[in-house]
Design an enzyme around this catalytic site. Structure first.
Site, PDB file in Angstrom:
ATOM      1  N   GLY A  17       4.001  -4.125   7.660  1.00 22.87           N
ATOM      2  CA  GLY A  17       4.496  -3.973   6.276  1.00 22.87           C
ATOM      3  C   GLY A  17       4.059  -2.684   5.759  1.00 22.87           C
ATOM      4  CD  GLN A  18       1.938   2.720   7.956  1.00 26.11           C
ATOM      5  OE1 GLN A  18       1.686   2.446   8.900  1.00 26.11           O
ATOM      6  NE2 GLN A  18       1.366   3.992   7.476  1.00 26.11           N
TER       7      GLN A  18
ATOM      8  CG  ASP B 198       0.872   0.435  -5.108  1.00 26.72           C
ATOM      9  OD1 ASP B 198       0.832   0.355  -4.092  1.00 26.72           O
ATOM     10  OD2 ASP B 198       2.490   0.145  -5.743  1.00 26.72           O
TER      11      ASP B 198
ATOM     12  CG  HIS C 215      -2.684  -1.350  -0.003  1.00 19.60           C
ATOM     13  ND1 HIS C 215      -1.351  -1.340  -1.178  1.00 19.60           N
ATOM     14  CD2 HIS C 215      -1.990  -1.041   1.155  1.00 19.60           C
ATOM     15  CE1 HIS C 215      -0.182  -0.998  -0.239  1.00 19.60           C
ATOM     16  NE2 HIS C 215      -0.517  -1.066   0.971  1.00 19.60           N
TER      17      HIS C 215
ATOM     18  CG  HIS D 126      -1.347   3.606   1.996  1.00 20.26           C
ATOM     19  ND1 HIS D 126      -0.257   3.961   3.017  1.00 20.26           N
ATOM     20  CD2 HIS D 126      -0.843   2.319   1.918  1.00 20.26           C
ATOM     21  CE1 HIS D 126       0.773   3.143   3.149  1.00 20.26           C
ATOM     22  NE2 HIS D 126       0.208   2.200   2.622  1.00 20.26           N
TER      23      HIS D 126
HETATM   24  P1  5GP Z   1       2.373   0.179   2.445  1.00 22.58           P
HETATM   25  O1  5GP Z   1       3.843  -0.860   2.472  1.00 22.58           O
HETATM   26  O2  5GP Z   1       3.066   1.440   3.136  1.00 22.58           O
HETATM   27  O3  5GP Z   1       1.232  -0.308   2.790  1.00 22.58           O
HETATM   28  O4  5GP Z   1       2.205   0.511   0.788  1.00 22.58           O
HETATM   29  C1  5GP Z   1       2.981   1.621   0.291  1.00 22.58           C
HETATM   30  C2  5GP Z   1       2.394   1.490  -1.231  1.00 22.58           C
HETATM   31  O5  5GP Z   1       2.891   2.618  -1.814  1.00 22.58           O
HETATM   32  C3  5GP Z   1       3.389   0.545  -2.003  1.00 22.58           C
HETATM   33  O6  5GP Z   1       2.466  -0.351  -2.390  1.00 22.58           O
HETATM   34  C4  5GP Z   1       4.233   1.072  -2.811  1.00 22.58           C
HETATM   35  O7  5GP Z   1       4.263   0.496  -4.135  1.00 22.58           O
HETATM   36  C5  5GP Z   1       3.251   2.672  -3.199  1.00 22.58           C
HETATM   37  N1  5GP Z   1       4.308   3.835  -3.473  1.00 22.58           N
HETATM   38  C6  5GP Z   1       5.407   3.918  -3.077  1.00 22.58           C
HETATM   39  N2  5GP Z   1       5.767   5.094  -3.644  1.00 22.58           N
HETATM   40  C7  5GP Z   1       4.801   5.457  -4.590  1.00 22.58           C
HETATM   41  C8  5GP Z   1       4.691   6.538  -5.540  1.00 22.58           C
HETATM   42  O8  5GP Z   1       5.588   7.512  -5.587  1.00 22.58           O
HETATM   43  N3  5GP Z   1       3.842   6.576  -6.416  1.00 22.58           N
HETATM   44  C9  5GP Z   1       2.676   5.412  -6.277  1.00 22.58           C
HETATM   45  N4  5GP Z   1       1.523   5.551  -7.010  1.00 22.58           N
HETATM   46  N5  5GP Z   1       2.728   4.455  -5.407  1.00 22.58           N
HETATM   47  C10 5GP Z   1       3.812   4.603  -4.594  1.00 22.58           C
END
Ligand code: 5GP
Length: 115
Positions: free
Chosen positions: A94-95, A30, A103, A101
């Site tokens: 919180g997506q 991340d 985590h 994905h």
């Molecule tokens: P969500 O909030 O959708 O569950 O998590 C998305 C995750 O993607 C976040 O933890 C954010 O830091 C990560 N993220 C967003 N853009 C990028 C990127 O360009 N590269 C990487 N490696 N992680 C990303």
């Protein structure tokens, strides 16, 4: 499904620190880690969220994601100490990135309940 930043990572159009890759699954660090180990595990197939995961047409894919989590946890020495898997779904979940994905968070004691 609309492409996201994760499609660009899958297609190697933008860089990412990749830790695991198969024909169907990709995992990378991340960019804004919330724990000493914070890996995102994604299907290469463009699925926007777990709510829309088609388990009938893709019966093996969830297993492949879980298998990836187990292998990565072992590689990062988290298998014994423990870790947390999180799937955020939709606004209240919180997506932020609309590409399914998981985590994988580890390397510190997690708190409960999450915020
Ligand atoms: P969500 O909030 O959708 O569950 O998590 C998305 C995750 O993607 C976040 O933890 C954010 O830091 C990560 N993220 C967003 N853009 C990028 C990127 O360009 N590269 C990487 N490696 N992680 C990303």
């Amino acid at each position: 499904m609309a492409d996201t930043i994760f499609t660009k990572i899958i297609n190697k159009e933008i860089p990412a620190s990749i830790v695991y890759e198969t024909d169907t699954v990709l995992a990378f660090k991340d960019i804004n880690p919330k724990a000493p180990v914070h890996i995102l595990i994604i299907p290469k197939l463009n699925i926007d969220r777990i709510q829309n995961f088609d388990t009938i047409n893709h019966p093996d894919l969830l297993a492949h994601l879980v298998e990836a989590a187990q292998k990565i946890a072992t590689d990062f020495n988290l298998a014994e100490s423990g870790y947390r898997l999180v799937i955020n779904n939709g606004d209240n979940g919180g997506q932020e990135v609309n590409h399914l994905h998981i985590h994988l968070l580890g390397g510190r004691k997690m708190t409960w309940p999450p915020g």
